[in-house]
Design a protein around this motif. Structure first.
Motif, PDB file in Angstrom:
ATOM      1  N   GLU A  53      41.594  78.566 -23.100  1.00  0.00           N
ATOM      2  CA  GLU A  53      40.762  79.123 -22.033  1.00  0.00           C
ATOM      3  C   GLU A  53      39.747  80.142 -22.562  1.00  0.00           C
ATOM      4  O   GLU A  53      38.777  80.461 -21.902  1.00  0.00           O
ATOM      5  N   LYS A  54      39.954  80.669 -23.777  1.00  0.00           N
ATOM      6  CA  LYS A  54      39.037  81.645 -24.364  1.00  0.00           C
ATOM      7  C   LYS A  54      38.007  80.978 -25.274  1.00  0.00           C
ATOM      8  O   LYS A  54      37.323  81.651 -26.031  1.00  0.00           O
ATOM      9  N   SER A  55      37.882  79.669 -25.198  1.00  0.00           N
ATOM     10  CA  SER A  55      37.003  78.960 -26.135  1.00  0.00           C
ATOM     11  C   SER A  55      35.543  79.404 -26.032  1.00  0.00           C
ATOM     12  O   SER A  55      34.857  79.498 -27.059  1.00  0.00           O
ATOM     13  N   SER A  56      35.051  79.698 -24.845  1.00  0.00           N
ATOM     14  CA  SER A  56      33.658  80.149 -24.714  1.00  0.00           C
ATOM     15  C   SER A  56      33.437  81.453 -25.461  1.00  0.00           C
ATOM     16  O   SER A  56      32.422  81.642 -26.122  1.00  0.00           O
ATOM     17  N   GLU A  57      34.406  82.351 -25.380  1.00  0.00           N
ATOM     18  CA  GLU A  57      34.311  83.628 -26.090  1.00  0.00           C
ATOM     19  C   GLU A  57      34.310  83.399 -27.610  1.00  0.00           C
ATOM     20  O   GLU A  57      33.522  84.005 -28.337  1.00  0.00           O
ATOM     21  N   ILE A  58      35.149  82.504 -28.073  1.00  0.00           N
ATOM     22  CA  ILE A  58      35.218  82.196 -29.503  1.00  0.00           C
ATOM     23  C   ILE A  58      33.908  81.579 -29.985  1.00  0.00           C
ATOM     24  O   ILE A  58      33.388  81.948 -31.039  1.00  0.00           O
ATOM     25  N   ILE A  59      33.350  80.649 -29.207  1.00  0.00           N
ATOM     26  CA  ILE A  59      32.080  80.019 -29.578  1.00  0.00           C
ATOM     27  C   ILE A  59      30.971  81.071 -29.647  1.00  0.00           C
ATOM     28  O   ILE A  59      30.146  81.056 -30.562  1.00  0.00           O
ATOM     29  N   ASN A  60      30.947  81.996 -28.718  1.00  0.00           N
ATOM     30  CA  ASN A  60      29.940  83.072 -28.757  1.00  0.00           C
ATOM     31  C   ASN A  60      30.108  83.938 -29.984  1.00  0.00           C
ATOM     32  O   ASN A  60      29.124  84.358 -30.602  1.00  0.00           O
ATOM     33  N   GLN A  61      31.327  84.224 -30.390  1.00  0.00           N
ATOM     34  CA  GLN A  61      31.571  85.021 -31.595  1.00  0.00           C
ATOM     35  C   GLN A  61      31.078  84.281 -32.828  1.00  0.00           C
ATOM     36  O   GLN A  61      30.451  84.895 -33.702  1.00  0.00           O
ATOM     37  N   ILE A  62      31.340  82.989 -32.918  1.00  0.00           N
ATOM     38  CA  ILE A  62      30.863  82.182 -34.050  1.00  0.00           C
ATOM     39  C   ILE A  62      29.344  82.168 -34.065  1.00  0.00           C
ATOM     40  O   ILE A  62      28.722  82.316 -35.121  1.00  0.00           O
ATOM     41  N   HIS A  63      28.726  82.004 -32.907  1.00  0.00           N
ATOM     42  CA  HIS A  63      27.274  82.009 -32.800  1.00  0.00           C
ATOM     43  C   HIS A  63      26.702  83.327 -33.318  1.00  0.00           C
ATOM     44  O   HIS A  63      25.727  83.350 -34.072  1.00  0.00           O
ATOM     45  N   ASN A  64      27.318  84.435 -32.943  1.00  0.00           N
ATOM     46  CA  ASN A  64      26.857  85.752 -33.390  1.00  0.00           C
ATOM     47  C   ASN A  64      27.000  85.910 -34.906  1.00  0.00           C
ATOM     48  O   ASN A  64      26.142  86.508 -35.550  1.00  0.00           O
ATOM     49  N   ILE A  65      28.054  85.375 -35.471  1.00  0.00           N
ATOM     50  CA  ILE A  65      28.242  85.437 -36.923  1.00  0.00           C
ATOM     51  C   ILE A  65      27.144  84.638 -37.636  1.00  0.00           C
ATOM     52  O   ILE A  65      26.552  85.096 -38.612  1.00  0.00           O
ATOM     53  N   ILE A  66      26.847  83.464 -37.130  1.00  0.00           N
ATOM     54  CA  ILE A  66      25.832  82.614 -37.747  1.00  0.00           C
ATOM     55  C   ILE A  66      24.453  83.269 -37.649  1.00  0.00           C
ATOM     56  O   ILE A  66      23.670  83.218 -38.586  1.00  0.00           O
ATOM     57  N   LYS A  67      24.150  83.891 -36.523  1.00  0.00           N
ATOM     58  CA  LYS A  67      22.846  84.522 -36.320  1.00  0.00           C
ATOM     59  C   LYS A  67      22.648  85.753 -37.203  1.00  0.00           C
ATOM     60  O   LYS A  67      21.519  86.093 -37.532  1.00  0.00           O
ATOM     61  N   SER A  68      23.731  86.423 -37.592  1.00  0.00           N
ATOM     62  CA  SER A  68      23.597  87.683 -38.343  1.00  0.00           C
ATOM     63  C   SER A  68      23.359  87.457 -39.822  1.00  0.00           C
ATOM     64  O   SER A  68      23.387  86.434 -40.359  1.00  0.00           O
TER      65      SER A  68
END
Length: 68
Positions: A53-68
């Motif tokens: 159920e927390k998959s959206s939060e995890i995907i956002n965290q991965i996205h932020n890591i890739i962008k940085s």
């Protein structure tokens, strides 16, 4: 990648796995950027994913890591 010493490439699928899916392991021989390379399916497994159920939060965290 060969020049950089890469010996393994791992592909990750991110998405909704409410249905069963398959993991396929291949061996690739030769230069994939030139004609003549070969590949062989080594193993295929059926997997039933677990809904997170927390998959959206995890995907956002991965996205932020890739962008940085």
């Amino acid at each position: 990648m060969i020049n950089e010493g890469v010996s393994e490439i791992i592909l990750v699928a991110i998405g909704s796995f409410k249905k069963p899916y398959y993991i396929e392991d291949y061996t690739i021989l030769g230069n994939v950027y030139e004609p003549g390379y070969t590949y062989q399916l080594e193993r295929k497994r059926r997997i039933q994913g677990i809904v997170n159920e927390k998959s959206s939060e995890i995907i956002n965290q991965i996205h932020n890591i890739i962008k940085s």
